[in-house]
Scaffold this motif. Sequence first.
Motif, PDB file in Angstrom:
ATOM      1  N   ALA A  42     -21.340  15.674  49.202  1.00 60.34           N
ATOM      2  CA  ALA A  42     -21.369  17.110  49.519  1.00 60.34           C
ATOM      3  C   ALA A  42     -20.614  17.422  50.808  1.00 60.34           C
ATOM      4  CB  ALA A  42     -22.815  17.582  49.626  1.00 60.34           C
ATOM      5  N   LYS A  43     -20.571  16.496  51.723  1.00 59.62           N
ATOM      6  CA  LYS A  43     -19.914  16.711  53.011  1.00 59.62           C
ATOM      7  C   LYS A  43     -18.394  16.606  52.922  1.00 59.62           C
ATOM      8  CE  LYS A  43     -23.890  14.502  55.123  1.00 59.62           C
ATOM      9  NZ  LYS A  43     -24.365  13.242  55.660  1.00 59.62           N
ATOM     10  N   ILE A  44     -17.907  15.976  51.864  1.00 60.96           N
ATOM     11  CA  ILE A  44     -16.478  15.689  51.767  1.00 60.96           C
ATOM     12  C   ILE A  44     -15.642  16.962  51.667  1.00 60.96           C
ATOM     13  CG2 ILE A  44     -14.728  14.647  50.266  1.00 60.96           C
ATOM     14  CD1 ILE A  44     -16.580  12.282  49.946  1.00 60.96           C
ATOM     15  N   ASP A  45     -16.118  17.967  50.932  1.00 56.87           N
ATOM     16  CA  ASP A  45     -15.348  19.205  50.792  1.00 56.87           C
ATOM     17  C   ASP A  45     -15.095  19.863  52.149  1.00 56.87           C
ATOM     18  OD1 ASP A  45     -15.029  18.995  48.073  1.00 56.87           O
ATOM     19  OD2 ASP A  45     -16.794  20.204  47.593  1.00 56.87           O
ATOM     20  N   SER A  46     -16.120  19.915  52.984  1.00 58.38           N
ATOM     21  CA  SER A  46     -15.933  20.536  54.301  1.00 58.38           C
ATOM     22  C   SER A  46     -15.022  19.680  55.180  1.00 58.38           C
ATOM     23  CB  SER A  46     -17.275  20.781  54.979  1.00 58.38           C
ATOM     24  OG  SER A  46     -17.941  19.570  55.222  1.00 58.38           O
ATOM     25  N   ILE A  47     -15.100  18.367  55.053  1.00 58.07           N
ATOM     26  CA  ILE A  47     -14.220  17.484  55.826  1.00 58.07           C
ATOM     27  C   ILE A  47     -12.767  17.685  55.387  1.00 58.07           C
ATOM     28  CG2 ILE A  47     -13.586  15.072  56.237  1.00 58.07           C
ATOM     29  CD1 ILE A  47     -16.602  14.398  56.025  1.00 58.07           C
ATOM     30  N   LEU A  48     -12.546  17.813  54.064  1.00 56.27           N
ATOM     31  CA  LEU A  48     -11.191  18.022  53.556  1.00 56.27           C
ATOM     32  C   LEU A  48     -10.639  19.388  53.976  1.00 56.27           C
ATOM     33  CD1 LEU A  48     -11.402  16.482  49.982  1.00 56.27           C
ATOM     34  CD2 LEU A  48     -10.239  15.545  51.980  1.00 56.27           C
ATOM     35  N   ASN A 108      -1.023  18.247  48.308  1.00 55.42           N
ATOM     36  CA  ASN A 108      -1.910  17.659  47.292  1.00 55.42           C
ATOM     37  C   ASN A 108      -2.004  16.149  47.441  1.00 55.42           C
ATOM     38  OD1 ASN A 108      -2.375  20.191  46.254  1.00 55.42           O
ATOM     39  ND2 ASN A 108      -0.954  19.969  44.540  1.00 55.42           N
ATOM     40  N   GLN A 109      -0.880  15.506  47.703  1.00 54.11           N
ATOM     41  CA  GLN A 109      -0.884  14.052  47.885  1.00 54.11           C
ATOM     42  C   GLN A 109      -1.659  13.649  49.134  1.00 54.11           C
ATOM     43  OE1 GLN A 109       3.321  13.198  47.877  1.00 54.11           O
ATOM     44  NE2 GLN A 109       3.393  12.978  45.646  1.00 54.11           N
ATOM     45  N   ALA A 110      -1.484  14.399  50.205  1.00 55.99           N
ATOM     46  CA  ALA A 110      -2.184  14.081  51.460  1.00 55.99           C
ATOM     47  C   ALA A 110      -3.690  14.273  51.296  1.00 55.99           C
ATOM     48  CB  ALA A 110      -1.653  14.945  52.600  1.00 55.99           C
ATOM     49  N   ILE A 111      -4.081  15.359  50.644  1.00 54.37           N
ATOM     50  CA  ILE A 111      -5.511  15.626  50.455  1.00 54.37           C
ATOM     51  C   ILE A 111      -6.123  14.596  49.512  1.00 54.37           C
ATOM     52  CG2 ILE A 111      -7.151  17.265  49.438  1.00 54.37           C
ATOM     53  CD1 ILE A 111      -5.548  19.495  50.756  1.00 54.37           C
ATOM     54  N   GLU A 112      -5.399  14.248  48.458  1.00 53.41           N
ATOM     55  CA  GLU A 112      -5.916  13.235  47.523  1.00 53.41           C
ATOM     56  C   GLU A 112      -6.089  11.886  48.218  1.00 53.41           C
ATOM     57  OE1 GLU A 112      -4.721  11.072  43.311  1.00 53.41           O
ATOM     58  OE2 GLU A 112      -3.696  12.911  43.888  1.00 53.41           O
ATOM     59  N   ALA A 113      -5.129  11.521  49.054  1.00 54.50           N
ATOM     60  CA  ALA A 113      -5.243  10.257  49.799  1.00 54.50           C
ATOM     61  C   ALA A 113      -6.446  10.282  50.734  1.00 54.50           C
ATOM     62  CB  ALA A 113      -3.961   9.990  50.578  1.00 54.50           C
ATOM     63  N   ARG A 114      -6.634  11.394  51.421  1.00 51.37           N
ATOM     64  CA  ARG A 114      -7.773  11.528  52.347  1.00 51.37           C
ATOM     65  C   ARG A 114      -9.093  11.515  51.577  1.00 51.37           C
ATOM     66  NH1 ARG A 114     -10.264  10.379  56.753  1.00 51.37           N
ATOM     67  NH2 ARG A 114     -11.289  12.097  57.800  1.00 51.37           N
ATOM     68  N   LEU A 119     -14.063   8.806  49.777  1.00 48.40           N
ATOM     69  CA  LEU A 119     -14.926   8.446  48.643  1.00 48.40           C
ATOM     70  C   LEU A 119     -15.092   6.935  48.466  1.00 48.40           C
ATOM     71  CD1 LEU A 119     -13.849  11.030  45.919  1.00 48.40           C
ATOM     72  CD2 LEU A 119     -16.070  10.875  47.041  1.00 48.40           C
ATOM     73  N   ALA A 120     -14.177   6.154  48.991  1.00 53.52           N
ATOM     74  CA  ALA A 120     -14.210   4.698  48.786  1.00 53.52           C
ATOM     75  C   ALA A 120     -15.556   4.065  49.161  1.00 53.52           C
ATOM     76  CB  ALA A 120     -13.063   4.030  49.536  1.00 53.52           C
ATOM     77  N   PRO A 121     -16.137   4.367  50.335  1.00 53.96           N
ATOM     78  CA  PRO A 121     -17.422   3.741  50.650  1.00 53.96           C
ATOM     79  C   PRO A 121     -18.556   4.212  49.729  1.00 53.96           C
ATOM     80  CG  PRO A 121     -16.657   5.100  52.500  1.00 53.96           C
ATOM     81  CD  PRO A 121     -15.608   5.134  51.455  1.00 53.96           C
ATOM     82  N   ILE A 122     -18.467   5.446  49.238  1.00 52.61           N
ATOM     83  CA  ILE A 122     -19.506   5.946  48.329  1.00 52.61           C
ATOM     84  C   ILE A 122     -19.407   5.223  46.990  1.00 52.61           C
ATOM     85  CG2 ILE A 122     -20.414   7.997  47.160  1.00 52.61           C
ATOM     86  CD1 ILE A 122     -19.209   9.651  49.509  1.00 52.61           C
TER      87      ILE A 122
END
Length: 173
Positions: A42-48, A108-114, A119-122
């Motif tokens: 849930a926190k990822i959207d605000s971080i992005l 889009n590429q930068a946001i997808e990479a971020r 998400l990797a640790p999740i």
Amino acid sequence: MKKFLSVFILAAVLLMSAEAGAQTKIGYIRIDDMVASMPETAKIDSILEKYQNDSINPRYAQIVSLYQYKDSVYRDSVKPAPPAVKKQIEEELPSLIYQIQNWQQIVNQAIEARQNELLAPIYRKVFDAVKAVAKEKGYTHTMTKEALLVAPDADDIIGLVANKLKVSLPKPK
């Protein structure tokens, strides 16, 4: 005698296949559904969004400003730039134009990479929980639900994994 041998071999094969089938226990899960249920997600959207506002948008403004400056220097007829400077600007302008024209794709590429980085640790946490549940409950194979055309609901391990991670799942619609 030949008929007896054939029946004996058939019976042995059936007995072994039944025994082998009893040892196999297959479970399935929708990993993305489990990751979406994790509180960290849930926190990822605000971080992005913050990443886009603080890093990406200022970079775009910087590129546009740099392009406008170099273009004005290149086209200045009142105070023309020396030939060496004009040549350097000619080499740099196509790159800036490309970045401006393809900015949405770059974003889009930068946001997808971020997003993948966040998400990797999740995903790792969910995969570890799937492995632990499979081991605890005796599942020999665990697959993604998308890989199966038909599967009994009892073999869906998302509830077990959610319990292992102490996460509540949304009610099915």
